[in-house]
Design a protein around this motif. Structure first.
Motif, PDB file in Angstrom:
ATOM      1  N   VAL A 286      47.450  28.118 -14.787  1.00 35.92           N
ATOM      2  CA  VAL A 286      48.234  28.876 -15.409  1.00 35.92           C
ATOM      3  C   VAL A 286      47.971  30.616 -14.335  1.00 35.92           C
ATOM      4  O   VAL A 286      47.355  31.377 -14.883  1.00 35.92           O
ATOM      5  CB  VAL A 286      49.083  29.241 -16.676  1.00 35.92           C
ATOM      6  CG1 VAL A 286      49.733  29.941 -17.236  1.00 35.92           C
ATOM      7  CG2 VAL A 286      49.218  28.114 -17.288  1.00 35.92           C
ATOM      8  N   LEU A 287      48.922  30.410 -13.199  1.00 36.70           N
ATOM      9  CA  LEU A 287      49.264  31.735 -13.012  1.00 36.70           C
ATOM     10  C   LEU A 287      50.215  32.885 -13.791  1.00 36.70           C
ATOM     11  O   LEU A 287      51.773  32.927 -13.482  1.00 36.70           O
ATOM     12  CB  LEU A 287      49.410  32.176 -11.444  1.00 36.70           C
ATOM     13  CG  LEU A 287      48.656  30.891 -10.297  1.00 36.70           C
ATOM     14  CD1 LEU A 287      48.850  31.357  -8.884  1.00 36.70           C
ATOM     15  CD2 LEU A 287      47.093  31.387 -10.769  1.00 36.70           C
ATOM     16  N   SER A 288      49.993  33.554 -14.941  1.00 32.19           N
ATOM     17  CA  SER A 288      50.905  34.203 -15.563  1.00 32.19           C
ATOM     18  C   SER A 288      51.322  35.308 -14.298  1.00 32.19           C
ATOM     19  O   SER A 288      53.208  35.630 -15.266  1.00 32.19           O
ATOM     20  CB  SER A 288      50.461  34.617 -16.258  1.00 32.19           C
ATOM     21  OG  SER A 288      49.814  35.457 -16.514  1.00 32.19           O
ATOM     22  N   MET A 289      50.929  36.542 -13.827  1.00 30.45           N
ATOM     23  CA  MET A 289      51.543  37.183 -13.238  1.00 30.45           C
ATOM     24  C   MET A 289      51.290  38.555 -14.063  1.00 30.45           C
ATOM     25  O   MET A 289      52.426  39.581 -14.069  1.00 30.45           O
ATOM     26  CB  MET A 289      52.604  37.195 -11.969  1.00 30.45           C
ATOM     27  CG  MET A 289      52.032  36.441 -11.228  1.00 30.45           C
ATOM     28  SD  MET A 289      50.618  36.039 -10.638  1.00 30.45           S
ATOM     29  CE  MET A 289      50.158  37.265  -9.204  1.00 30.45           C
ATOM     30  N   ASP A 290      50.820  37.986 -15.398  1.00 27.59           N
ATOM     31  CA  ASP A 290      51.082  38.762 -17.030  1.00 27.59           C
ATOM     32  C   ASP A 290      49.770  39.399 -17.029  1.00 27.59           C
ATOM     33  O   ASP A 290      48.537  38.437 -17.364  1.00 27.59           O
ATOM     34  CB  ASP A 290      51.679  38.500 -17.904  1.00 27.59           C
ATOM     35  CG  ASP A 290      52.130  39.276 -19.280  1.00 27.59           C
ATOM     36  OD1 ASP A 290      51.072  40.633 -19.597  1.00 27.59           O
ATOM     37  OD2 ASP A 290      52.878  39.240 -19.693  1.00 27.59           O
TER      38      ASP A 290
ATOM     39  N   LEU B 254      50.586  26.385 -12.606  1.00 28.51           N
ATOM     40  CA  LEU B 254      52.074  26.823 -13.037  1.00 28.51           C
ATOM     41  C   LEU B 254      52.402  28.304 -12.977  1.00 28.51           C
ATOM     42  O   LEU B 254      51.867  29.127 -13.152  1.00 28.51           O
ATOM     43  CB  LEU B 254      51.668  26.793 -14.517  1.00 28.51           C
ATOM     44  CG  LEU B 254      53.348  26.296 -14.967  1.00 28.51           C
ATOM     45  CD1 LEU B 254      53.876  25.048 -14.507  1.00 28.51           C
ATOM     46  CD2 LEU B 254      52.923  26.117 -16.674  1.00 28.51           C
ATOM     47  N   MET B 255      53.456  29.167 -12.498  1.00 29.73           N
ATOM     48  CA  MET B 255      53.641  29.978 -12.092  1.00 29.73           C
ATOM     49  C   MET B 255      54.665  30.786 -12.051  1.00 29.73           C
ATOM     50  O   MET B 255      55.430  29.249 -12.782  1.00 29.73           O
ATOM     51  CB  MET B 255      53.099  30.179 -10.504  1.00 29.73           C
ATOM     52  CG  MET B 255      54.020  29.565  -9.680  1.00 29.73           C
ATOM     53  SD  MET B 255      54.091  30.102  -7.787  1.00 29.73           S
ATOM     54  CE  MET B 255      53.991  31.710  -7.456  1.00 29.73           C
ATOM     55  N   PRO B 256      55.314  31.498 -12.292  1.00 30.02           N
ATOM     56  CA  PRO B 256      56.645  32.375 -12.114  1.00 30.02           C
ATOM     57  C   PRO B 256      58.059  31.791 -11.383  1.00 30.02           C
ATOM     58  O   PRO B 256      57.135  31.755  -9.881  1.00 30.02           O
ATOM     59  CB  PRO B 256      56.685  33.665 -12.109  1.00 30.02           C
ATOM     60  CG  PRO B 256      55.199  34.399 -12.732  1.00 30.02           C
ATOM     61  CD  PRO B 256      54.275  32.906 -12.374  1.00 30.02           C
ATOM     62  N   GLY B 257      58.709  31.180 -11.357  1.00 35.29           N
ATOM     63  CA  GLY B 257      60.290  31.578 -10.458  1.00 35.29           C
ATOM     64  C   GLY B 257      59.802  32.659  -9.372  1.00 35.29           C
ATOM     65  O   GLY B 257      59.668  33.949  -9.867  1.00 35.29           O
TER      66      GLY B 257
ATOM     67  N   SER C 187      57.498  36.761 -14.478  1.00 35.16           N
ATOM     68  CA  SER C 187      56.074  36.857 -15.305  1.00 35.16           C
ATOM     69  C   SER C 187      56.174  35.428 -16.102  1.00 35.16           C
ATOM     70  O   SER C 187      57.149  35.311 -16.501  1.00 35.16           O
ATOM     71  CB  SER C 187      54.680  37.874 -15.411  1.00 35.16           C
ATOM     72  OG  SER C 187      55.366  38.055 -17.318  1.00 35.16           O
ATOM     73  N   LEU C 188      54.872  34.709 -16.292  1.00 36.07           N
ATOM     74  CA  LEU C 188      54.817  33.994 -17.472  1.00 36.07           C
ATOM     75  C   LEU C 188      54.473  34.588 -18.956  1.00 36.07           C
ATOM     76  O   LEU C 188      53.338  34.655 -19.316  1.00 36.07           O
ATOM     77  CB  LEU C 188      54.008  32.556 -17.307  1.00 36.07           C
ATOM     78  CG  LEU C 188      54.451  31.657 -16.120  1.00 36.07           C
ATOM     79  CD1 LEU C 188      53.461  31.144 -15.771  1.00 36.07           C
ATOM     80  CD2 LEU C 188      55.759  31.561 -15.942  1.00 36.07           C
TER      81      LEU C 188
END
Length: 491
Positions: free
Chosen positions: A24-28, A69-72, A373-374
């Motif tokens: 998971v690449l949440s970018m958060d 799994l990453m944000p759109g 971000s997720l």
């Protein structure tokens, strides 16, 4: 509870979806990167992000093992209407692009042609994991063209922002016309986070600053502005100066390309809180200037990524991330070499460009509290990269680097927009691709017939002027011994 290999029809509206066992690449920063992580989506929103989450009894469970799994992704500058002529300008320069659309053939596009291009472009965006796209729609010659653009965007299950423009009209005139105001009232009277509105026009640098009226219209309507700035031979520092002097450089202005500006202009963008959309593939090929990320980073200017137009370039942000990272690093290496030095540590990292393609784009659009971000509570716009048939998707050792340099649109397995599954198991869900293909075929037929075969061929294969070849003194003509080339004068 569905456990193995859900079908597309299992994703009923409102039914929870649990993505299980992904990288998971949440970018958060508060969530981070999770190995073997889970994301639970309920309704339109992300409910939980973590490990070993309990699946609700009625949830659809998607096995994400081996996947990312990453944000759109968010594209902040795409001329969607031009997708109807995909690839036609592969060998164009920027001048040839201007001649084709601005001088010769932009006027032949009917409302139905705008609709066709937007429809196909919207579908290819979500197919490639781009869940939010700014439609830099400068082919809207009339409000009826605008209505057609809106109808197409509302017909695609993606998130869009219509940046209204008219390359054949004066923005200070059309932005203040009763017809345009009626268009806004007709299509944007209610707030809708699935379809936003901006004004799209350029500032030529004329000291009379005729674009002032367009900026005033944007301010009156409360609309952001997106403008092509720092484009070699088209827009320059004078435009930035005029915007600054008249008080129109504000945080809600996005400067597209910004590749050939002075330090003073970058200072002004930074001081005003402006943002920049970089289209590295386009800047490399068309001639706007060198992709400016190295300068933007130095000034602390927020960056987003875009692909520009499918009449030239690839229509996905994997290519944009790759081109951007490569351009920035190339510039760093070349600058070092010019000084007799060697770069031993890259400043720009793969994670940085993934951020620009996701949360960075959301920030440019003022949507960072909603998407990008997720993060639990945000809208569920997310992308699963998983392709067990591809040898390039294993192993995943550096997830951010894998997204940038290894993955492609073919690896986009699942896409959610606003909590709705719009692509699953590498297939678009609930869309009529044949309808879009038929509409675009009609546009191609119309354009080709209207232009005529000579003009069409000239567009596909622009003439290459003759160039003088350099005489090579080392041409192989005879040999002395084995494999030794000699110069002509020595032969």
């Amino acid at each position: 509870m569905t456990i193995e290999e859900p079908r597309a029809e299992d994703f009923a509206p409102g039914r929870p979806v649990l993505f299980r066992d992904a990288t998971v690449l949440s970018m958060d920063p508060s969530v981070g990167l999770l190995e073997r992580g889970d994301v639970l989506v309920r309704g339109e929103r992300i409910e939980r992000v973590g490990r070993d989450l309990q699946a609700p009894d009625d949830a659809v469970v998607v096995d994400c093992s081996g996947g990312i799994l990453m944000p759109g992704m968010v594209d902040t500058h795409r001329h969607m209407w031009q997708t109807a002529l995909r690839g036609l300008g592969a060998d164009w320069t920027l001048s040839q692009y201007f001649v084709f659309y601005y001088l010769n053939w932009g006027k032949i596009f009917r409302p139905e042609d705008i609709h066709a291009g937007n429809l196909l472009s919207g579908l290819e965006a979500i197919d490639a994991g781009v869940t939010t796209t700014v439609d830099w729609s400068h082919g809207l010659q009339t409000p009826e063209h605008g209505d057609a653009a809106v109808a197409a965007l509302r017909g695609v299950p993606g998130r869009f922002v219509l940046a209204y423009g008219n390359l054949l009209g004066a923005p200070w005139e059309w932005a203040n016309s009763p017809e345009f105001r009626a268009f806004v009232d007709r299509n944007f009277s209610a707030r809708d986070d699935m379809l936003g509105l901006q004004l799209a026009f350029d500032v030529t640098g004329d000291d009379a600053f005729p674009e002032k009226g367009a900026f005033e219209a944007a301010r009156e309507l409360g609309l952001p502005v997106t403008t092509h700035a720092g484009v070699w031979g088209a827009t320059d520092d004078n435009g930035i100066r005029l915007m600054w002097d008249h008080g129109f450089m504000t945080p809600d202005v996005t400067y597209v390309h910004s590749a050939t500006l002075s330090e003073d202009s970058y200072h002004r963008i930074a001081a005003s809180g402006g943002t920049v959309s970089v289209s590295a593939e386009s800047e490399h090929n068309a001639g706007q200037g060198y992709p400016p990320t190295w300068r933007l980073r130095r000034h602390g200017i927020p960056v987003s990524l875009s692909m520009d137009t499918s009449v030239w370039f690839s229509a996905d942000l994997f290519s944009a991330m790759r081109a951007t990272l490569s351009a920035d690093r190339t510039r760093e290496h070349m600058a070092a070499h010019a000084g007799g030095e060697t770069v031993v540590h890259h400043r720009l990292r793969a994670r940085d460009v993934v951020e620009w393609a996701t949360i960075g784009g959301a920030g440019v659009l003022g949507l960072s509290d909603t998407i990008g971000s997720l993060t639990p509570g945000k809208k569920a716009d997310l992308v699963l990269l998983k392709n067990d048939r591809s040898p390039a998707m294993y192993p995943v050792l550096h997830p951010y680097g894998h997204v940038v340099y290894q993955a492609t649109r073919a690896d986009v397995h699942t896409v959610l927009v606003n909590g709705t599954v719009v692509k699953y198991a590498h297939e678009l869900v609930g869309v009529d691709l044949d309808r879009a293909r038929t509409a675009v075929a009609a546009t191609v037929e119309h354009a080709r017939a209207t232009m005529g075969e000579d003009a069409w061929r000239e567009a596909v294969e622009p003439q290459i002027p003759e160039t003088e070849l350099i005489s090579n003194p080392y041409t192989y003509s005879k040999y002395r011994g084995e494999g030794v080339a000699v110069r002509h004068e020595e032969a």
